[in-house]
Motif scaffolding. Structure first.
Motif, PDB file in Angstrom:
ATOM      1  N   GLN A  14     -36.100 -33.506   9.032  1.00 61.17           N
ATOM      2  CA  GLN A  14     -36.780 -34.700   8.510  1.00 61.17           C
ATOM      3  C   GLN A  14     -37.596 -34.402   7.253  1.00 61.17           C
ATOM      4  N   PRO A  70     -42.603 -27.935   1.405  1.00 61.84           N
ATOM      5  CA  PRO A  70     -43.665 -28.793   0.881  1.00 61.84           C
ATOM      6  C   PRO A  70     -44.821 -27.922   0.414  1.00 61.84           C
ATOM      7  N   TYR A  72     -48.541 -27.233   0.919  1.00 64.23           N
ATOM      8  CA  TYR A  72     -49.588 -27.490   1.918  1.00 64.23           C
ATOM      9  C   TYR A  72     -50.846 -26.752   1.471  1.00 64.23           C
ATOM     10  N   TYR A  73     -51.895 -27.461   1.252  1.00 65.13           N
ATOM     11  CA  TYR A  73     -53.175 -26.845   0.901  1.00 65.13           C
ATOM     12  C   TYR A  73     -53.020 -25.730  -0.123  1.00 65.13           C
ATOM     13  N   PHE A 110     -50.542 -31.951  -6.324  1.00 62.10           N
ATOM     14  CA  PHE A 110     -51.903 -31.432  -6.234  1.00 62.10           C
ATOM     15  C   PHE A 110     -51.797 -29.930  -5.994  1.00 62.10           C
ATOM     16  N   ILE A 138     -42.908 -36.539  -4.468  1.00 59.45           N
ATOM     17  CA  ILE A 138     -42.213 -37.055  -3.280  1.00 59.45           C
ATOM     18  C   ILE A 138     -41.128 -38.087  -3.624  1.00 59.45           C
ATOM     19  N   LEU A 243     -48.563 -36.839   9.988  1.00 57.65           N
ATOM     20  CA  LEU A 243     -49.429 -37.857   9.381  1.00 57.65           C
ATOM     21  C   LEU A 243     -50.010 -38.866  10.377  1.00 57.65           C
ATOM     22  N   PHE A 296     -56.278 -30.732   7.871  1.00 51.62           N
ATOM     23  CA  PHE A 296     -55.722 -31.919   7.186  1.00 51.62           C
ATOM     24  C   PHE A 296     -56.001 -33.205   7.969  1.00 51.62           C
TER      25      PHE A 296
HETATM   26  C1  LIG Z   1     -51.264 -30.319   5.891  1.00 53.12           C
HETATM   27  C2  LIG Z   1     -50.776 -30.891   4.601  1.00 53.12           C
HETATM   28  C3  LIG Z   1     -51.246 -30.357   3.408  1.00 53.12           C
HETATM   29  C4  LIG Z   1     -50.781 -30.856   2.208  1.00 53.12           C
HETATM   30  N1  LIG Z   1     -51.252 -30.292   1.051  1.00 53.12           N
HETATM   31  C5  LIG Z   1     -50.791 -30.734  -0.130  1.00 53.12           C
HETATM   32  C6  LIG Z   1     -51.252 -30.140  -1.338  1.00 53.12           C
HETATM   33  O1  LIG Z   1     -52.073 -29.198  -1.364  1.00 53.12           O
HETATM   34  N2  LIG Z   1     -50.757 -30.631  -2.503  1.00 53.12           N
HETATM   35  C7  LIG Z   1     -49.874 -31.678  -2.552  1.00 53.12           C
HETATM   36  O2  LIG Z   1     -49.516 -32.090  -3.635  1.00 53.12           O
HETATM   37  N3  LIG Z   1     -49.413 -32.234  -1.414  1.00 53.12           N
HETATM   38  C8  LIG Z   1     -49.837 -31.788  -0.216  1.00 53.12           C
HETATM   39  N4  LIG Z   1     -49.363 -32.335   0.942  1.00 53.12           N
HETATM   40  C9  LIG Z   1     -48.281 -33.348   0.860  1.00 53.12           C
HETATM   41  C10 LIG Z   1     -46.887 -32.726   1.061  1.00 53.12           C
HETATM   42  O3  LIG Z   1     -46.675 -31.672   0.182  1.00 53.12           O
HETATM   43  C11 LIG Z   1     -45.808 -33.774   0.827  1.00 53.12           C
HETATM   44  O4  LIG Z   1     -45.986 -34.835   1.699  1.00 53.12           O
HETATM   45  C12 LIG Z   1     -44.407 -33.188   0.961  1.00 53.12           C
HETATM   46  O5  LIG Z   1     -43.503 -34.058   0.334  1.00 53.12           O
HETATM   47  C13 LIG Z   1     -43.956 -33.049   2.390  1.00 53.12           C
HETATM   48  O6  LIG Z   1     -42.686 -32.448   2.390  1.00 53.12           O
HETATM   49  P1  LIG Z   1     -41.810 -32.199   3.674  1.00 53.12           P
HETATM   50  O7  LIG Z   1     -41.436 -33.557   4.223  1.00 53.12           O
HETATM   51  O8  LIG Z   1     -40.642 -31.442   3.167  1.00 53.12           O
HETATM   52  O9  LIG Z   1     -42.616 -31.436   4.666  1.00 53.12           O
HETATM   53  C14 LIG Z   1     -49.822 -31.903   2.175  1.00 53.12           C
HETATM   54  C15 LIG Z   1     -49.377 -32.457   3.366  1.00 53.12           C
HETATM   55  C16 LIG Z   1     -49.834 -31.959   4.570  1.00 53.12           C
HETATM   56  C17 LIG Z   1     -49.336 -32.555   5.856  1.00 53.12           C
END
Ligand SMILES: Cc1cc2nc3c(=O)[nH]c(=O)nc-3n(C[C@H](O)[C@H](O)[C@H](O)COP(=O)(O)O)c2cc1C
Length: 458
Positions: A14, A70, A72-73, A110, A138, A243, A296
């Motif tokens: 997903q 993705p 993450y932080y 970010f 995204i 989320l 988060f």
């Molecule tokens: C715990 C968490 C931390 C995240 N940290 C960031 C971040 O530091 N910078 C950013 O641009 N997006 C951040 N995101 C957003 C994800 O990078 C974004 O939703 C991504 O498209 C998710 O991809 P995936 O569906 O492949 O997991 C974060 C999301 C989550 C749940």
């Protein structure tokens, strides 16, 4: 050609990011892409050798490797980092040696650059040939222009593999100093007053320097300070990226493990936070990463506002400016104050003692003065990005963030600055008249300092 794709999203199939990989596959059907959902299956990979072996076998027989994750932080998800740690721990880096590779991420941009810097460093540590980074927003895949960009990236990646090109390096291997920290007894103690101090660490007994730095700092305060070890907390798993928390800050793990309660009742109530850890590859440990990822559930709101934060780090931080930037940006985004970072890399015990005592003093003094350093581009840029996202695209599901942003006045859109808008239109009209433009130009510097000088005169 055969490409192994390592999927770092805890969401497995997903994953948003993975859809970008599927697009590359659709555009280049002549190549085979073999996908492993590494983050999602991390428990299995850790406990079942045959699962790990299957991935290694695929890597060894691949022409190239694509990391898909993705952001993450400021980095990658904790379980993906754990996978990287496992590779080094088990000495399996030879499966990656000389392979061409690329990192594809999705995010809201970010601090995607720090995640990419990290992954590039890791790939270089693994002896790979890093072809390039692709940082998608995204929604990019919905736009034709972006799809074309992605197709070109894919074409470039396959082309480099086919031609077996060399790639330039952006980093040097880290060098660790062979040094044992021998602390002296703390003679002067810093009066803690009524300040609540919480130290959080993931230290283990064999990490001697870190353990000793923790003890030395602890003994520099006049009262006993609380120390929480992340290994003693019952944390059932990593952030799943579901989320579910976004609407009212309720995590799916709530009540099922210690984390959310710990964060709300211990971390958020402290005046001073000291975070201690050892560098593991080019960051802290994946346990620490899990701590950040799980936080988060408070969304994009600065949940540690007004706090003093200090870091104790064992390892070559000065060789990883990317990590320093992550720590600085994290603190700024929290509206907290970075009171200091002490490492053991100076290789001088007396100096470390001194630095620890100084940090103890700064933590207390800044806390008493409610001092928060002026913020830099890290927060200014980051906050504008969050502001626009929470106001726009991310309003749903991030309702909880929207409420906090309203309350904290973070919706500071410049469009609402009516005074500047009127001033600008008058000045721009006047500037069109050559005679007045000349006059303005001669006074520009003087007029810029005038209001500041007025403050000095008052
Ligand atoms: C715990 C968490 C931390 C995240 N940290 C960031 C971040 O530091 N910078 C950013 O641009 N997006 C951040 N995101 C957003 C994800 O990078 C974004 O939703 C991504 O498209 C998710 O991809 P995936 O569906 O492949 O997991 C974060 C999301 C989550 C749940």
């Amino acid at each position: 050609m055969k490409i192994t794709v390592l999927n770092g999203s805890p969401k497995g199939r997903q994953s948003v990011t993975l859809q970008y990989v599927h697009y590359i596959q659709k555009e280049f059907p002549q190549h085979e892409l073999k996908i492993f959902h590494v983050s999602q299956r991390m428990k299995k990979i850790e406990t079942d050798d045959s699962v790990f072996q299957e991935i290694l076998d695929s890597l060894r027989t691949s022409n190239g490797i694509l990391w898909s994750s993705p952001v993450y932080y400021f980095l990658i998800p904790s379980n993906f980092k754990k996978f990287i740690e496992l590779i080094f721990e088990k000495g399996k880096d030879n499966a990656f040696l000389d392979k061409h590779t690329a990192f594809l991420s999705s995010s809201i941009h970010f601090f995607d650059h720090t995640a990419h810097n990290y992954m590039r460093g890791i790939c270089e540590d693994l002896g790979m040939r890093y072809v390039g980074s692709y940082s998608a927003e995204i929604h990019d895949l919905l736009k034709e222009k972006e799809r074309e960009r992605l197709r070109l990236f894919g074409a470039h990646f396959f082309d480099e593999i086919e031609k077996n090109t060399p790639t330039p390096k952006s980093s040097q291997p880290l060098t660790w100093r062979d040094f044992e920290y021998i602390p002296s007894e703390a003679k002067k103690k810093v009066d803690t007053g009524s300040k609540k101090i919480l130290m959080i660490t993931d230290s283990q007994n064999h990490q001697r320097n870190l353990v000793r730095m923790i003890e030395r700092l602890r003994s520099s305060f006049s009262t006993e300070i609380e120390v929480a070890n992340l290994h003693d907390l019952d944390i059932k798993g990593p952030c799943q990226g579901c989320l579910n928390c976004a609407y009212e800050n309720q995590c799916v793990y709530q009540g099922k493990d210690d984390f959310n309660e710990f964060y709300n009742t211990q971390v958020r109530t402290a005046d001073i936070l000291i975070w201690a850890g050892k560098i593991t590859d080019r960051y802290l440990s994946s346990r620490w990463k899990q701590f950040f990822d799980r936080s988060f559930f408070v969304g994009h709101a600065p949940s540690l506002r007004g706090k003093q934060i200090g870091f104790l780090i064992s390892g070559p931080l000065s060789q990883i400016p990317n990590l320093r930037q992550i720590l600085e940006a994290y603190v700024e985004m929290q509206h907290a104050n970075l009171a200091g970072i002490v490492t053991d890399e100076t290789g001088d015990s007396a100096e470390i003692d001194h630095l620890l005592e100084t940090m103890a003093g700064c933590l207390i003094r800044f806390s008493e003065d409610h001092y928060i350093q002026p913020y830099s581009f890290l927060r200014v840029g980051g906050e504008k990005l969050f502001r626009d996202q929470i106001w726009g695209h991310l309003r749903f599901p991030f309702r909880a963030d929207h409420e906090v942003y309203k309350k904290l006045g973070l919706y500071d859109f410049p469009q609402k600055d009516y005074r500047s808008r009127i001033q600008n239109s008058i000045m721009l009209s006047l500037y069109k008249i050559p005679r007045i433009r000349k006059k303005i130009n001669t006074r520009l510097k003087k007029e810029m300092v005038k209001p500041l000088q007025k403050v000095l005169e008052d």
